[in-house]
Design a protein around this motif. Structure first.
Motif, PDB file in Angstrom:
ATOM      1  N   THR A  17     107.859  32.078  22.450  1.00 27.16           N
ATOM      2  CA  THR A  17     108.320  33.145  21.582  1.00 27.16           C
ATOM      3  C   THR A  17     109.513  33.013  20.623  1.00 27.16           C
ATOM      4  O   THR A  17     110.711  32.661  21.260  1.00 27.16           O
TER       5      THR A  17
ATOM      6  N   ILE B 160      96.189  30.752  19.614  1.00 25.90           N
ATOM      7  CA  ILE B 160      96.487  31.987  19.149  1.00 25.90           C
ATOM      8  C   ILE B 160      97.904  32.131  18.808  1.00 25.90           C
ATOM      9  O   ILE B 160      98.795  32.262  19.580  1.00 25.90           O
TER      10      ILE B 160
ATOM     11  N   PHE C  30     100.315  35.021  17.711  1.00 29.17           N
ATOM     12  CA  PHE C  30     100.500  36.509  17.762  1.00 29.17           C
ATOM     13  C   PHE C  30     102.096  36.912  17.313  1.00 29.17           C
ATOM     14  O   PHE C  30     102.885  36.351  17.725  1.00 29.17           O
TER      15      PHE C  30
ATOM     16  N   THR D 237     104.529  40.424  16.086  1.00 27.13           N
ATOM     17  CA  THR D 237     104.651  41.753  16.054  1.00 27.13           C
ATOM     18  C   THR D 237     105.537  41.916  14.661  1.00 27.13           C
ATOM     19  O   THR D 237     106.481  41.432  14.439  1.00 27.13           O
TER      20      THR D 237
ATOM     21  N   GLY E 101     100.742  44.750  16.237  1.00 26.82           N
ATOM     22  CA  GLY E 101     100.600  43.146  16.447  1.00 26.82           C
ATOM     23  C   GLY E 101      99.701  42.856  15.744  1.00 26.82           C
ATOM     24  O   GLY E 101      98.390  43.433  15.320  1.00 26.82           O
ATOM     25  N   ARG E 102      99.641  41.375  15.300  1.00 24.47           N
ATOM     26  CA  ARG E 102      98.745  40.656  14.333  1.00 24.47           C
ATOM     27  C   ARG E 102      98.627  39.380  15.019  1.00 24.47           C
ATOM     28  O   ARG E 102      99.454  38.572  15.632  1.00 24.47           O
ATOM     29  N   ARG E 103      97.290  39.046  15.209  1.00 18.94           N
ATOM     30  CA  ARG E 103      96.720  37.660  15.797  1.00 18.94           C
ATOM     31  C   ARG E 103      95.998  37.096  14.902  1.00 18.94           C
ATOM     32  O   ARG E 103      95.234  37.599  14.070  1.00 18.94           O
TER      33      ARG E 103
ATOM     34  N   MET F  82      91.181  36.888  13.717  1.00 20.12           N
ATOM     35  CA  MET F  82      90.514  37.107  15.029  1.00 20.12           C
ATOM     36  C   MET F  82      89.134  37.684  14.860  1.00 20.12           C
ATOM     37  O   MET F  82      88.277  37.488  15.557  1.00 20.12           O
TER      38      MET F  82
END
Length: 133
Positions: free
Chosen positions: A33, A49, A51, A53, A59-61, A86
């Protein structure tokens, strides 16, 4: 709240560019992170993935097939081999990624590279199962 600037780039397109609160990366050393003020580093990324914020807390993936990430205290740049939104991710696409990794794994005598491929294959199988694909 402190923010950092993030870019997710693939050869065919810029997937995202903007301020974020945090980014979770599938780093070769393990999931990582990145928060504002993170120690500078460059790390290899496995298939997985990403990820983020964003500044609004959304949240965006996106799925990446691997690549590199460069982190400075105020910026994270992700240079992905391939990026798939995604909503476009499919079981067939993940199966193709797994098959390519198995070919790479079988074609090298480099122990570290084989181990990275094995870790990426396991990660992709877990993603596929968790998404029900």
């Amino acid at each position: 709240m402190a923010l950092l600037f993030a870019e997710l780039v693939a050869p065919e397109r810029l997937m995202y560019s903007g301020e974020v609160r945090s980014v979770l990366l599938p780093a070769a050393e393990g999931d990582m992170t990145v928060l504002p003020g993170h120690v500078p580093l460059v790390t290899a990324l496995l298939a997985g993935i990403v990820f983020a914020t964003d500044a609004a807390g959304t949240g965006r993936r996106a799925f990446i097939s691997g690549g590199l990430a460069e982190v400075t205290g105020e910026r994270v740049t992700i240079l992905a081999e391939r990026v798939t939104p995604m909503e476009e991710l499919s079981g067939e696409g993940l199966d193709q990624e797994i098959a390519e990794l198995r070919l790479e794994q079988d074609s090298t005598g480099d122990y570290e590279r084989r181990a990275r491929c094995d870790a990426a294959i396991r990660r992709l199988e877990e993603i596929k199962a968790s998404l029900g694909l």
